[in-house]
Design a protein around this motif. Structure first.
Motif, PDB file in Angstrom:
ATOM      1  N   UNK A  44       5.970   6.469   0.826  1.00 18.55           N
ATOM      2  CA  UNK A  44       5.055   6.100   1.903  1.00 18.55           C
ATOM      3  C   UNK A  44       4.575   7.306   2.713  1.00 18.55           C
ATOM      4  N   UNK A  45       3.329   7.240   3.148  1.00 18.48           N
ATOM      5  CA  UNK A  45       2.879   8.153   4.189  1.00 18.48           C
ATOM      6  C   UNK A  45       3.538   7.754   5.504  1.00 18.48           C
ATOM      7  N   UNK A  46       3.699   8.729   6.378  1.00 23.53           N
ATOM      8  CA  UNK A  46       4.171   8.473   7.733  1.00 23.53           C
ATOM      9  C   UNK A  46       3.212   9.148   8.706  1.00 23.53           C
ATOM     10  N   UNK A  61       6.419   3.616   8.176  1.00 18.68           N
ATOM     11  CA  UNK A  61       6.201   3.202   6.796  1.00 18.68           C
ATOM     12  C   UNK A  61       4.832   2.551   6.665  1.00 18.68           C
ATOM     13  N   UNK A  62       4.187   2.776   5.527  1.00 15.91           N
ATOM     14  CA  UNK A  62       2.986   2.020   5.164  1.00 15.91           C
ATOM     15  C   UNK A  62       3.304   1.338   3.848  1.00 15.91           C
ATOM     16  N   UNK A  63       3.016   0.036   3.760  1.00 17.51           N
ATOM     17  CA  UNK A  63       3.347  -0.666   2.520  1.00 17.51           C
ATOM     18  C   UNK A  63       2.290  -1.699   2.175  1.00 17.51           C
ATOM     19  N   UNK A  64       2.140  -1.938   0.863  1.00 19.53           N
ATOM     20  CA  UNK A  64       1.207  -2.947   0.384  1.00 19.53           C
ATOM     21  C   UNK A  64       1.770  -4.323   0.694  1.00 19.53           C
ATOM     22  N   UNK A  89      -2.069  11.181  10.317  1.00 19.78           N
ATOM     23  CA  UNK A  89      -1.173  11.341   9.170  1.00 19.78           C
ATOM     24  C   UNK A  89      -0.198  12.492   9.409  1.00 19.78           C
ATOM     25  N   UNK A  90       1.061  12.313   9.022  1.00 20.02           N
ATOM     26  CA  UNK A  90       2.010  13.437   8.964  1.00 20.02           C
ATOM     27  C   UNK A  90       1.562  14.296   7.787  1.00 20.02           C
ATOM     28  N   UNK A  91       0.744  15.307   8.102  1.00 25.34           N
ATOM     29  CA  UNK A  91       0.039  16.042   7.066  1.00 25.34           C
ATOM     30  C   UNK A  91       0.953  16.883   6.180  1.00 25.34           C
ATOM     31  N   UNK A  92       1.945  17.524   6.770  1.00 27.20           N
ATOM     32  CA  UNK A  92       2.842  18.360   5.970  1.00 27.20           C
ATOM     33  C   UNK A  92       3.528  17.518   4.880  1.00 27.20           C
ATOM     34  N   UNK A  93       3.984  16.332   5.267  1.00 24.35           N
ATOM     35  CA  UNK A  93       4.627  15.418   4.324  1.00 24.35           C
ATOM     36  C   UNK A  93       3.642  15.006   3.223  1.00 24.35           C
ATOM     37  N   UNK A  94       2.444  14.563   3.634  1.00 22.45           N
ATOM     38  CA  UNK A  94       1.429  14.096   2.694  1.00 22.45           C
ATOM     39  C   UNK A  94       1.020  15.201   1.716  1.00 22.45           C
TER      40      UNK A  94
END
Length: 240
Positions: A44-46, A61-64, A89-94
């Motif tokens: 998940x993106x955070x 969390x992002x979820x379908x 968006x938590x860009x470093x993570x993404x």
């Protein structure tokens, strides 16, 4: 249907959206740049939602969920349909996951081309990726993985453009190797999102990717495991 902004621009770090519904600490929006996990094998993106009051609440969390994307917040908030919010968006993570995602396409293409190996599972987190391949019939599968990582890094170093475009489902499924997931066809939709690394790989894929393989830097093999006759697993991370 929620508009998935990351499919148009994987580099979108912030976006504005309108709340469509709220369920407890889950917020649903008309559009989002948050990639839901574990869709497409990515975690998940955070990040954060900036509320109309200016408060900033963590998206853990992002979820379908039922064809929509639920943005799970660290706490319930006072939002209602029609409210405008800003997603961050938590860009470093993404970005780490984007690099590993594109690298996984190169690795899968190398193993498919040499051994006809299909992907039988996998998961990408910011720290590392793991992929399962059907390498049945390959006697020295560990050497096959080691050589594939070397070839993947050689290709990554070629600074290839990563192209993203849309094709009709019928047209896309005529392309050899468009589906590299064992036993899984893309969803029943009219158009498929295609991710192409020219001369290397063409895949139907809905997730975020880097624009150029040079951004990845390279991958490092961390561990190999046998999970059965048709599941050989490789763990790898980004070169630091």
């Amino acid at each position: 249907m929620v508009k998935l902004l990351f499919q148009e621009d994987s580099y979108l770090k912030e976006f504005d959206a309108v709340v469509t519904r709220v369920s407890g600490n889950k917020v649903f929006l008309d559009q989002t740049a948050f990639h839901p996990g574990p869709s497409g094998g990515l975690d998940t993106d955070k990040g954060w939602l900036v509320l109309p009051t200016g408060d900033r609440v963590e998206v853990v969390q992002a979820l379908e969920e039922g064809g929509d994307v639920a943005h799970v917040l660290a706490r319930a908030v006072n939002l209602k349909p029609g409210d405008r919010v800003r997603g961050v968006i938590d860009w470093e993570r993404r970005y780490r996951m984007m690099k590993l995602h594109t690298a996984s396409h190169v690795l899968a293409a190398v193993l498919y081309k040499k051994y006809g190996a299909l992907v039988t599972g996998g998961h990408i987190q910011p720290e590392e990726a793991k992929d399962d391949f059907d390498l049945s019939g390959v006697e020295d599968w560990k050497a096959a993985f080691q050589q594939a990582v070397e070839e993947t890094n050689r290709i990554i170093g070629g600074c290839l453009e990563v192209k993203v475009y849309w094709l009709s489902r019928d047209e896309a499924l005529k392309i050899p190797g468009i589906v590299k997931l064992a036993g899984r066809l893309p969803p029943e939709v009219e158009k498929l999102r295609i991710v192409e690394i020219p001369g290397v790989d063409v895949q139907a894929d809905g997730g975020p990717h880097v624009k150029n393989t040079c951004e990845i830097g390279g991958i490092v093999l961390k561990k190999l495991e046998s999970k059965g006759a048709k599941r050989k697993r490789i763990y790898y991370s980004l070169k630091e």
